[in-house]
Scaffold this motif. Structure first.
Motif, PDB file in Angstrom:
ATOM      1  N   TYR A  76      33.574  33.580  31.267  1.00 26.75           N
ATOM      2  CA  TYR A  76      33.154  33.950  32.621  1.00 26.75           C
ATOM      3  C   TYR A  76      31.627  33.974  32.678  1.00 26.75           C
ATOM      4  CZ  TYR A  76      37.945  35.727  33.111  1.00 26.75           C
ATOM      5  OH  TYR A  76      39.310  35.848  33.147  1.00 26.75           O
ATOM      6  N   ASP A  77      31.100  33.535  33.803  1.00 36.15           N
ATOM      7  CA  ASP A  77      29.667  33.694  34.048  1.00 36.15           C
ATOM      8  C   ASP A  77      29.376  35.190  34.147  1.00 36.15           C
ATOM      9  OD1 ASP A  77      27.064  33.877  35.056  1.00 36.15           O
ATOM     10  OD2 ASP A  77      27.315  32.169  36.408  1.00 36.15           O
ATOM     11  N   ARG A  78      28.539  35.709  33.268  1.00 38.49           N
ATOM     12  CA  ARG A  78      28.345  37.153  33.214  1.00 38.49           C
ATOM     13  C   ARG A  78      27.681  37.724  34.463  1.00 38.49           C
ATOM     14  NH1 ARG A  78      24.006  37.559  28.219  1.00 38.49           N
ATOM     15  NH2 ARG A  78      22.233  36.567  29.222  1.00 38.49           N
ATOM     16  N   GLU A  79      27.140  36.859  35.318  1.00 37.15           N
ATOM     17  CA  GLU A  79      26.590  37.332  36.592  1.00 37.15           C
ATOM     18  C   GLU A  79      27.606  37.236  37.728  1.00 37.15           C
ATOM     19  OE1 GLU A  79      23.722  38.815  36.611  1.00 37.15           O
ATOM     20  OE2 GLU A  79      23.393  38.308  34.505  1.00 37.15           O
ATOM     21  N   ASP A  80      28.823  36.782  37.435  1.00 38.49           N
ATOM     22  CA  ASP A  80      29.799  36.587  38.512  1.00 38.49           C
ATOM     23  C   ASP A  80      31.219  36.837  37.990  1.00 38.49           C
ATOM     24  OD1 ASP A  80      30.866  35.960  40.998  1.00 38.49           O
ATOM     25  OD2 ASP A  80      30.883  33.803  40.619  1.00 38.49           O
ATOM     26  N   ARG A 103      34.597  38.733  38.565  1.00 41.29           N
ATOM     27  CA  ARG A 103      35.197  39.259  39.798  1.00 41.29           C
ATOM     28  C   ARG A 103      36.450  40.102  39.565  1.00 41.29           C
ATOM     29  NH1 ARG A 103      34.466  34.221  44.128  1.00 41.29           N
ATOM     30  NH2 ARG A 103      32.311  33.710  43.546  1.00 41.29           N
ATOM     31  N   TYR A 110      42.015  30.662  41.842  1.00 43.91           N
ATOM     32  CA  TYR A 110      41.769  31.891  42.595  1.00 43.91           C
ATOM     33  C   TYR A 110      43.086  32.644  42.767  1.00 43.91           C
ATOM     34  CZ  TYR A 110      37.152  30.182  44.111  1.00 43.91           C
ATOM     35  OH  TYR A 110      35.857  29.733  44.145  1.00 43.91           O
ATOM     36  N   TYR A 167      38.248  26.040  40.003  1.00 43.98           N
ATOM     37  CA  TYR A 167      38.647  27.412  39.698  1.00 43.98           C
ATOM     38  C   TYR A 167      40.093  27.658  40.117  1.00 43.98           C
ATOM     39  CZ  TYR A 167      33.748  28.796  38.973  1.00 43.98           C
ATOM     40  OH  TYR A 167      32.465  28.911  38.501  1.00 43.98           O
ATOM     41  N   SER A 204      26.491  31.871  30.740  1.00 41.43           N
ATOM     42  CA  SER A 204      25.443  31.877  31.760  1.00 41.43           C
ATOM     43  C   SER A 204      25.545  30.537  32.468  1.00 41.43           C
ATOM     44  CB  SER A 204      24.059  32.051  31.132  1.00 41.43           C
ATOM     45  OG  SER A 204      23.051  32.026  32.123  1.00 41.43           O
ATOM     46  N   ASP A 225      38.101  37.616  45.944  1.00 42.35           N
ATOM     47  CA  ASP A 225      38.183  36.233  45.467  1.00 42.35           C
ATOM     48  C   ASP A 225      38.086  36.142  43.942  1.00 42.35           C
ATOM     49  OD1 ASP A 225      38.362  35.582  48.124  1.00 42.35           O
ATOM     50  OD2 ASP A 225      36.391  34.650  48.283  1.00 42.35           O
ATOM     51  N   GLU A 226      38.888  36.943  43.262  1.00 46.51           N
ATOM     52  CA  GLU A 226      38.963  36.890  41.802  1.00 46.51           C
ATOM     53  C   GLU A 226      39.284  35.460  41.365  1.00 46.51           C
ATOM     54  OE1 GLU A 226      41.575  38.968  38.191  1.00 46.51           O
ATOM     55  OE2 GLU A 226      41.797  39.636  40.260  1.00 46.51           O
TER      56      GLU A 226
END
Length: 468
Positions: free
Chosen positions: A427-431, A433, A128, A126, A203, A438-439
């Motif tokens: 982007y993971d739709r559950e995460d 940021r 950050y 990632y 997901s 911590d974007e």
């Protein structure tokens, strides 16, 4: 033995070829990363930072790449809130396309983060840093790709305009898009615009859809206020301003605006019903057919779907009291509402007053809310997005959507410039940021988005090299 070697070589070559299709050449990746790093490491926080250093840094890169001064503009409503606009000339056969991104970011405190928010940190696959997702990835990619077009001698049918603007996050007197429309419209006037607001839904590592924002909610901030004569804390009274405000907020916390759909959200849920499995997929199809009970079930299943189906209001700030030993003379809260395009401010205000049901609690509209109609679902834009998506991620649909937040696209739509939010960053739709601690954005997704936007703009800008 030779057969095994041949098979291995073929498989490896195929894998490399597939990677080359989704990833830019190494030099282009490095350029985009360098620009991204430079942008992220400039503190352009809406309140405490400045966008002018970002605009000036980008202008230096463009000059070095051979863009003439006459094709660049740096300026804005404040010396610290500059915008950058650059034009890449085509044949002029068609009206320009505008590529928009904002360079201001939401504030970030070092003590809240696991690392310095204003250092681009690459870790565990990632990137950050504050703004890595909202919105410096797209800003960096627009500039890197524009430099690439120039280096490659791409000759589009229309001018390509890139505008990197100030103060999207809080609007206000220095908002770059508003200022450019009012003072320098000729610099950004275009047939249509590509902006943030749409992104890839995933997901985990599974890509679900590449969303295209064609409409958005608009923002209304309310001040809920209770005033009281106060008094000595040793002599409590029944009409305590803090208690009255708390009761009003409690009633609002248990209220939900009605669920409903519009043309754009029906198209979104219809598409998502083909992606989701089981009972939820069936419910999404019913939502697209205006089944209210299915809407309620879907709203309970997902905060994002809930926000897509209704106007929402949430308390975000509190203030009250003036001394520890005095009855409060004031209790107030900010209520942040994200309003469906078809819901009026008057409707939202009257609904809040009805739910609060206390004349002592004043419901005050803050500022001048602005909404905008949806952009038309243009065949050329949607076909271009679908084609570019299919080329990189076969089987992933491009889905029109209404974004639950708000973007500068609303100003452009209201001014007659249709705007479409599309990025190709997944982007993971559950995460997700954005605005939070911590974007981050996946490294691979950043580079794949660079390829996607490079190809998409070439398709939409036209010209002899548009099919490459």
């Amino acid at each position: 033995m030779m057969q095994r070697v041949f098979v291995c070589a073929f498989v490896c070559a195929t894998a490399v070829g597939a990677q080359d299709r989704t990833m830019p050449p190494e030099g282009e990746r490095q350029l985009a990363r360098d620009i991204y790093k430079e942008m992220v490491e400039i503190n352009s926080g809406y309140t405490t930072g400045a966008t002018t250093p970002v605009a000036e840094a980008v202008a230096r890169r463009l000059r070095a790449a051979g863009f003439p001064e006459a094709d660049m503009f740096v300026g804005g409503a404040s010396p610290t809130k500059a915008n950058l606009v650059v034009r890449y000339h085509g044949t002029g056969r068609r009206r320009p396309i505008l590529l928009l991104a904002h360079t201001d970011v939401v504030e970030a405190k070092r003590e809240d983060w696991s690392m310095d928010p204003f250092t681009l940190t690459e870790k565990d696959g990632y990137f950050y840093g504050r703004g890595t997702g909202d919105d410096k990835a797209q800003a960096a990619v627009w500039i890197a790709n524009l430099i690439r077009y120039k280096r490659e001698g791409f000759r589009p049918d229309r001018d390509i305009i890139v505008a990197l603007t100030a103060d999207e996050e809080g609007g206000g007197p220095y908002n770059g898009v508003q200022w450019l429309l009012a003072n320098k419209r000729e610099l950004i006037d275009a047939e249509f615009c590509l902006n943030e607001g749409g992104w890839g839904e995933a997901s985990g590592d599974t890509r679900l859809s590449n969303d295209v924002q064609v409409s958005e909610k608009y923002v209304v901030n309310y001040r809920l206020e209770v005033r009281n004569k106060g008094g000595h804390s040793s002599l409590p009274v029944a009409d305590n301003a803090i208690y009255q405000l708390a009761r009003a907020l409690d009633r609002l916390s248990r209220f939900g605006f009605p669920v409903k759909t519009n043309e754009v959200t029906r198209a979104y849920f219809r598409a998502m019903s083909t992606i989701e499995k089981g009972s939820i997929g069936a419910d999404l199809a019913r939502v697209a057919a205006a089944d209210t009970e299915a809407m309620r079930r879907v709203a309970r299943a997902s905060t994002a779907w809930n926000a897509t189906l209704r106007t929402t209001c949430v308390a975000t700030q509190l203030e009250g009291g003036h001394a520890k030993n005095a009855l409060p003379q004031l209790a107030a809260a900010n209520l942040n509402c994200r309003v469906l395009p078809e819901d009026s401010v008057a409707y939202v205000t009257s609904t809040l007053e009805r739910v609060i049901a206390d004349s002592a609690v004043k419901v005050i509209v803050e500022g001048a809310p602005h909404g905008a109609p949806p952009s038309p679902m243009r065949d050329d834009v949607l076909t271009g997005v679908r084609a570019a998506t299919a080329a990189l991620w076969p089987g992933v649909p491009a889905v029109p959507m209404m974004v639950m937040g708000a973007t500068d696209g609303a100003y452009l739509r209201a001014a007659g410039i249709p705007t479409y939010g599309v990025q190709g960053f997944f982007y993971d739709r559950e995460d997700i940021r954005f605005h939070g601690r911590d974007e981050r954005l996946k490294v691979r997704s950043f580079y794949e988005g660079q390829t996607f936007l490079y190809e998409l703009v070439k398709r939409l800008a036209g010209g002899p090299a548009a099919s490459s």
